[in-house]
Design an enzyme around this catalytic site. Sequence first.
Site, short mmCIF file in Angstrom:
data_model
loop_
_atom_site.label_atom_id
_atom_site.label_comp_id
_atom_site.label_asym_id
_atom_site.label_seq_id
_atom_site.Cartn_x
_atom_site.Cartn_y
_atom_site.Cartn_z
N TYR A 158 -14.88 8.87 -18.85
CA TYR A 158 -13.60 9.48 -18.50
C TYR A 158 -12.77 9.73 -19.76
O TYR A 158 -12.24 10.82 -19.97
CB TYR A 158 -12.85 8.55 -17.54
CG TYR A 158 -11.48 9.05 -17.14
CD1 TYR A 158 -11.32 9.88 -16.04
CD2 TYR A 158 -10.35 8.67 -17.84
CE1 TYR A 158 -10.07 10.34 -15.66
CE2 TYR A 158 -9.09 9.12 -17.47
CZ TYR A 158 -8.96 9.96 -16.38
OH TYR A 158 -7.72 10.41 -16.02
N LYS A 241 4.59 -2.00 5.03
CA LYS A 241 5.83 -1.65 4.36
C LYS A 241 5.76 -2.20 2.94
O LYS A 241 5.93 -3.40 2.72
CB LYS A 241 7.02 -2.24 5.11
CG LYS A 241 8.37 -1.75 4.61
CD LYS A 241 9.47 -2.19 5.57
CE LYS A 241 10.80 -1.64 5.11
NZ LYS A 241 11.17 -2.06 3.76
N ARG A 262 15.64 7.74 -3.93
CA ARG A 262 16.32 7.93 -2.66
C ARG A 262 17.85 7.99 -2.86
O ARG A 262 18.53 8.76 -2.19
CB ARG A 262 15.97 6.75 -1.74
CG ARG A 262 16.56 6.86 -0.39
CD ARG A 262 16.08 5.73 0.52
NE ARG A 262 16.88 5.76 1.71
CZ ARG A 262 18.08 5.20 1.82
NH1 ARG A 262 18.58 4.52 0.81
NH2 ARG A 262 18.78 5.30 2.92
#
Length: 558
Positions: A158, A241, A262
């Site tokens: 990678y 959650k 938020r």
Amino acid sequence: MRHRHGPSPSQSVLRRAWDRGFRLHDHGRELLSGGAPARPSGDARVHRGRSSAACPDGSPRGGHPRGRAAPARGRHGGGRLARSRRGGAHPRSPTRRAEWSSGDRSAPSRRHDGRVCGRIAAVTASAADRIRRLRERIRHLDRLYYVEATPEVTDLEYDRLVAELRSLEDRHPELVTADSPTQRVGDEPLDSLRPVRHRVPMLSIDNAYDAEEIAAWGRRVEKLLDLDAAADPVEWVLELKIDGVAVSLTYEHGVLALGATRGNGMVGDDITHNVRTIPGVPLRLELDDPPATVEIRGEIYMANSDLVALNERQASAGLAPFANTRNVAAGSIRLLDPRECAARPLRFLCHGIGDAAAVGVTSQADLLTWAQRAGLPVAPHTDVFRSLDALVERGTERIEQLHTLDFEVDGFVVKVNAFSQQVRLGTTAKSPRWAIAWKFEKFEATTRLAGIRVQVGRGGTVTPVADLEPVELAGTIVRRASLHNADEVARKDVRVGDVLVVEKAGKVIPHVVRVEKHLRTGRLPAWQPPTHCPECDTPLVRDPDGVFIRCPNVDCPA
Ligand SMILES: [Zn+2]
């Protein structure tokens, strides 16, 4: 009526996602034990067929999506990032990636006259093709790693691909695009975070604290929907959650254009510069026909094992350790300098969408399937139920399995699956009526591990138990915590003498969240699982493919 008793199609899809979730976790275990994750082979097949997705017009599109200049080269040479690498971090962690940023990457900028122009154009065309293929391949590998948790090549392979891409982009700076996998970390700190108004408000979710409250909420939902329950039952989704930071990611024509916190639900902060550094956040969605605009919602968090490694690096650099995963995630995504954020091994999981119509999905289960297809990691352990009782039963079981997760969970979110029903239920001023957070009381304390005791349980299962220096947790004095099995002791690298963070969630006995390895003094020997039964001295046997050790003596007094 279709599949009244069997799982729904969406359920089986999610079950597969779930299995992957478990593997994702296993993967974390391999990482924690120090080695690179097992890779099936060094195979480097170039995946064709989605070439148009990598670079739609084949033209250079330099520049940051938000108008800032594309990150320049030669950044953080020998700086903090370069020093902090290989600290046991996630192999694809930002710190690891930052290695490639060091060194001289000053790009040639020679002008050419008309005579050589044609030849240079041909060279550039083949370079552009190779760059496109490399980006496509790296995105594909990122997806396997972060979304499917089925890595296909070694880290070395990678890294080699990323190095080749970087070197080509250095020679052809005009071909650098903002969505190139090399362009995650910008080199300029911001002066301040810009406020952004959310297109669709990011509401908070109401809380419930036990099964009765969940049931009462469910009855309200069914009443509001006024359904003929027999003909048109409600499907319920159970999601973990994750105790992280809620964010919104806006993709324009498939390219990450904006990341925002938020905030107060209406206005958040623009954290695009930091979101770009999180390796699990795709800079480009893997969709052939991406929507003009789609707003993804999810959680940025830090894994427990990553916090252990980060705190070790902090301590060796003489810096203060971070108290918990949530605080470090919340602090990191608000940093002004993306290079600092890139040194924090953050992760992302998608759990929602601003406007589902943009992608044509009709339920939460479909959304998660779509998100995975688009290359977005989704939360593991999500399931769909026809009965809220069954959901509660599963959730109750799952609380006891929290110790197997490498990230912190502070409850579940229960959602109505069908988006049409979500729309009919609507929202209150503060919260959607179609979702509820099922929170359980969770308490944490820090104490020292005085010893590891071995117990022989029913069926001869031998389990390690932590003897703790007594500590108060949720009003009781805790002296013991479960260590579950020898593999878990090894995965969390728990050693006698260590300072541990223990947690009590619900009514379950406390478990070890993580080791404060940066507080480890001297050389503590790794714990060795017993070879003989502590009750009858019979040699112990390991389950063929399991994690448990057993006493095979049927007459064992235990
Ligand atoms: Zn025995």
